[in-house]
Design an enzyme around this catalytic site. Structure first.
Site, short mmCIF file in Angstrom:
data_model
loop_
_atom_site.label_atom_id
_atom_site.label_comp_id
_atom_site.label_asym_id
_atom_site.label_seq_id
_atom_site.Cartn_x
_atom_site.Cartn_y
_atom_site.Cartn_z
N SER A 273 10.95 -67.82 -22.41
CA SER A 273 10.91 -67.88 -23.79
C SER A 273 11.35 -66.55 -24.37
CB SER A 273 9.46 -68.28 -24.32
OG SER A 273 9.30 -67.92 -25.58
N TYR B 215 0.07 -67.49 -24.03
CA TYR B 215 1.48 -68.18 -23.76
C TYR B 215 2.33 -66.94 -23.62
CZ TYR B 215 5.77 -70.52 -24.73
OH TYR B 215 7.33 -70.90 -24.86
N LYS C 269 4.50 -65.93 -20.35
CA LYS C 269 6.17 -65.91 -20.36
C LYS C 269 6.41 -64.16 -19.95
CE LYS C 269 7.06 -70.09 -21.08
NZ LYS C 269 7.72 -70.80 -20.16
#
Length: 249
Positions: free
Chosen positions: A146, A163, A167
């Site tokens: 991402s 999150y 990533k």
């Protein structure tokens, strides 16, 4: 894509969105695809429906929670038994929980994020690499990362919680794996593909204020996967960042 004809591709998180689109793209390119997901019933309905009748015989599914090590081991053992092994692995499975790191009672959500987004990639890559090396194949491992794994965008009234850190770990992991593959004297490739906003279930968690932001489609990411795996054996795309036109961050 000639060298990948009838070769085995494994796609995690294959029940919807980017994973389903990747499964479709790879079977259309002549590969035999195994889709892994926790929601096996969604693979058998949504993903198979997306793939279409023509390619059904080249698509297989298996229930696997990549956030559980034993589930990953079981899935790859089944793949080795049924197909002989894996030639391409697409680490696509990922979760995003609409919580804050400072929220109370967030332990389960954070643990699931870390286990799926980090540990799942480690476990799946380990099992795939061991099989590729044992069979002496020049395979390819792709991680769907991402843009949040490179720079944390500021989204007013919204937190990227665990999150974004997960990533960032994937970004570092890609380079560590490249070095390890080289140390093991293999020609197995590793690629991180980092999309910006993509129209998937995760976007459904965003506040309604973000309903009109520019977004990529799942097919755009599937097309990027196909582009990366068809490079010549001596070419490795280490990192690809894809953003929709008009994305601000």
């Amino acid at each position: 894509m000639e060298r990948w004809q009838n070769k085995i591709a494994v796609v995690t998180g294959a029940s919807a969105g980017i994973g389903a689109a990747i499964c479709k793209a790879l079977v259309e390119q002549g590969m035999i695809v195994v889709g892994l997901a926790r929601r096996l019933e969604k693979i058998e309905t949504q993903t198979r429906s997306l793939i279409g009748e023509k390619y059904q015989k080249n698509f297989h599914s298996y229930k696997c929670d990549v956030g559980v090590e034993e589930s990953v081991k079981e899935a790859f053992a089944w793949i080795a038994m049924k197909f002989g092994g894996v030639d391409i692995l697409i680490n696509n499975a990922g979760v995003f929980k609409p919580i804050k790191l400072i929220d109370e009672d967030n332990s389960q959500s954070i643990s699931e994020t870390i286990n799926t987004n980090i540990m799942g990639v480690i476990w799946c890559t380990r099992e795939a690499f061991r099989n590729m090396k044992q069979r002496n194949v020049d395979g390819h491992i792709i991680i769907i990362n991402s843009v949040a794994g490179h720079r944390i965008p500021i989204i007013p009234l919204y937190s990227l919680n665990a999150y974004a850190p997960s990533k960032h770990a994937v970004t570092a992991m890609t380079e560590v794996l490249r070095q390890e593959f080289q140390t093991e004297q293999t020609k197995i490739k590793i690629t991180s593909i980092s999309p910006g906003g993509v129209r998937t279930e995760i976007i459904g968690n965003l506040p309604k204020e973000y309903a009109n932001i520019p977004l990529l489609d799942s097919k755009d990411i599937a097309d990027a996967v196909v582009f990366c795996i068809q490079t010549p054996p001596h070419v490795q795309i280490h990192e690809m960042i894809i953003k929709p036109i008009g994305e601000k961050s």
